[in-house]
Each structure stands twice: as C-alpha cells, then as structure tokens.
Design a protein around this motif. Structure first.
Motif, PDB file in Angstrom:
ATOM      1  N   THR A 247       0.848  -1.181   0.000  1.00 57.39           N
ATOM      2  CA  THR A 247       0.000   0.000   0.000  1.00 57.39           C
ATOM      3  C   THR A 247       0.892   1.242   0.000  1.00 57.39           C
ATOM      4  N   SER A 248       0.264   2.398  -0.133  1.00 53.24           N
ATOM      5  CA  SER A 248       1.026   3.645  -0.091  1.00 53.24           C
ATOM      6  C   SER A 248       0.365   4.633   0.860  1.00 53.24           C
ATOM      7  N   GLU A 249       1.182   5.512   1.396  1.00 58.06           N
ATOM      8  CA  GLU A 249       0.719   6.616   2.236  1.00 58.06           C
ATOM      9  C   GLU A 249       1.416   7.868   1.714  1.00 58.06           C
ATOM     10  N   VAL A 250       0.637   8.879   1.372  1.00 58.05           N
ATOM     11  CA  VAL A 250       1.206  10.101   0.802  1.00 58.05           C
ATOM     12  C   VAL A 250       0.902  11.273   1.724  1.00 58.05           C
TER      13      VAL A 250
ATOM     14  N   PHE B  27      -2.612  12.100  -7.859  1.00 58.49           N
ATOM     15  CA  PHE B  27      -1.274  11.603  -7.517  1.00 58.49           C
ATOM     16  C   PHE B  27      -1.359  10.471  -6.495  1.00 58.49           C
ATOM     17  N   GLU B  28      -2.185  10.626  -5.480  1.00 57.77           N
ATOM     18  CA  GLU B  28      -2.319   9.584  -4.460  1.00 57.77           C
ATOM     19  C   GLU B  28      -2.821   8.276  -5.056  1.00 57.77           C
ATOM     20  N   LYS B  29      -3.800   8.357  -5.955  1.00 58.56           N
ATOM     21  CA  LYS B  29      -4.295   7.143  -6.632  1.00 58.56           C
ATOM     22  C   LYS B  29      -3.190   6.512  -7.476  1.00 58.56           C
ATOM     23  N   HIS B  30      -2.395   7.336  -8.124  1.00 56.96           N
ATOM     24  CA  HIS B  30      -1.332   6.796  -8.967  1.00 56.96           C
ATOM     25  C   HIS B  30      -0.242   6.132  -8.116  1.00 56.96           C
ATOM     26  N   PHE B  31       0.136   6.766  -7.017  1.00 55.00           N
ATOM     27  CA  PHE B  31       1.114   6.138  -6.122  1.00 55.00           C
ATOM     28  C   PHE B  31       0.573   4.814  -5.577  1.00 55.00           C
TER      29      PHE B  31
END
Length: 165
Positions: free
Chosen positions: A24-27, A56-60
């Motif tokens: 997962t990612s956290e931005v 950007f968050e969806k892409h990351f």
C-alpha cells in the motif's frame, strides 16, 4: 451443494480483489503554497489542488500494488512543478504545454516492511526534461499525463528488483 456455494464465493472474492495482498502507499503533502507550480488555469485553486493531489495519491497507490505484500510505500511530497505553465489569454488563464516547462516532483520515500523496518529510502528530485519526446499514449485521456509517465519511469527504475509481476 453448500460446499460448492462456498467455493464459488471464495473464487469470486479472489477474482474481484486480485491486489488484496499487494503493498500500500501513504502520501503526505508539504506546504502547497511553496510548490513551484500547482496552478490551475481557470479552475478554482482549492478544487484543482485537491483533485490533483488525489490523482497523484491514486497513482502512487497503483504503483505500490506492484510491490510485495505487507510493505508500505511512504511518500512525502515537498514540491510539484506540473508540465507546462499557466498564462493569461485575455481574461482567462490556461495551461500551455511546451518542452521547456518540464514536470518535476520532489519527494522523499521510505518503503517499509510489516514491522516498520525501512527497506529502501531516499530523497529524490524526479524530472523529465524530455517529456514531450516520448510516447505518452498510456495516459493520453487522463489528467497529469506527463507526470504519471514520469512517475512510472522513476518507480520502475527505483524498485525494479522488488516489483512483483
């Protein structure tokens, strides 16, 4: 019959959520007022910024899904300079895309395992000075076309040893 129904339900859940076991990612975002270029043209500044950050968050998140499970890609964005530049055209502002207005994103990332131990971390300036030279067909009907391609290239190069195909 009951076993068949349970097996079917299990198979459907696997097919519907293929990335359940992906990273997962956290931005987090720095002070957007200090960003080089997050100008919107004629759109409301706040809604443009929020929409852009969400894209950007969806892409990351999509990129992080290609990393091994139980990992978290933590990203702190400190500057954004979108491809192009906003210019006045009469009473309107519009974004003009020219090759001398290349996209750039400054960020720090930390890929951590399930115990919070850092696997790979770095502070980087990602830029694509040749953004108009390549083929950007993948995102041609989406916003942030050049920025997404630039992030794809950076991600593949940075995490090539970890990407799960």
């Amino acid at each position: 019959m009951k076993k068949l129904v349970l097996l079917s339900a299990l198979m459907m859940s696997i097919l519907i959520a293929p990335n359940t076991f992906a990273a997962t990612s956290e931005v987090t975002w720095g002070d957007y007022k200090k960003f080089r270029d997050i100008d919107e043209g004629n759109e409301n500044r706040k809604s443009f910024r929020e929409r852009t950050f969400k894209e950007f968050e969806k892409h990351f998140a999509k990129l992080a899904e290609t990393l091994p499970e139980d990992q978290v890609l933590k990203i702190a964005v400190t500057d954004v300079d979108l491809a192009g530049d906003t210019r006045f055209s009469g009473v309107n502002q519009m974004r003009i895309i020219k090759d001398n207005y290349f996209p750039r994103i400054n960020l720090s990332y930390d890929l951590v395992d399930q115990d919070g131990k850092s696997i790979k971390a770095e502070t980087v300036v990602i830029k694509d000075m040749n953004f108009m030279m390549g083929s950007h067909l993948k995102y041609r009907n989406e916003s942030l076309t050049y920025e997404k391609q630039m992030l794809d290239d950076w991600f593949k190069e940075t995490f090539k040893a970890l990407i799960v195909e």
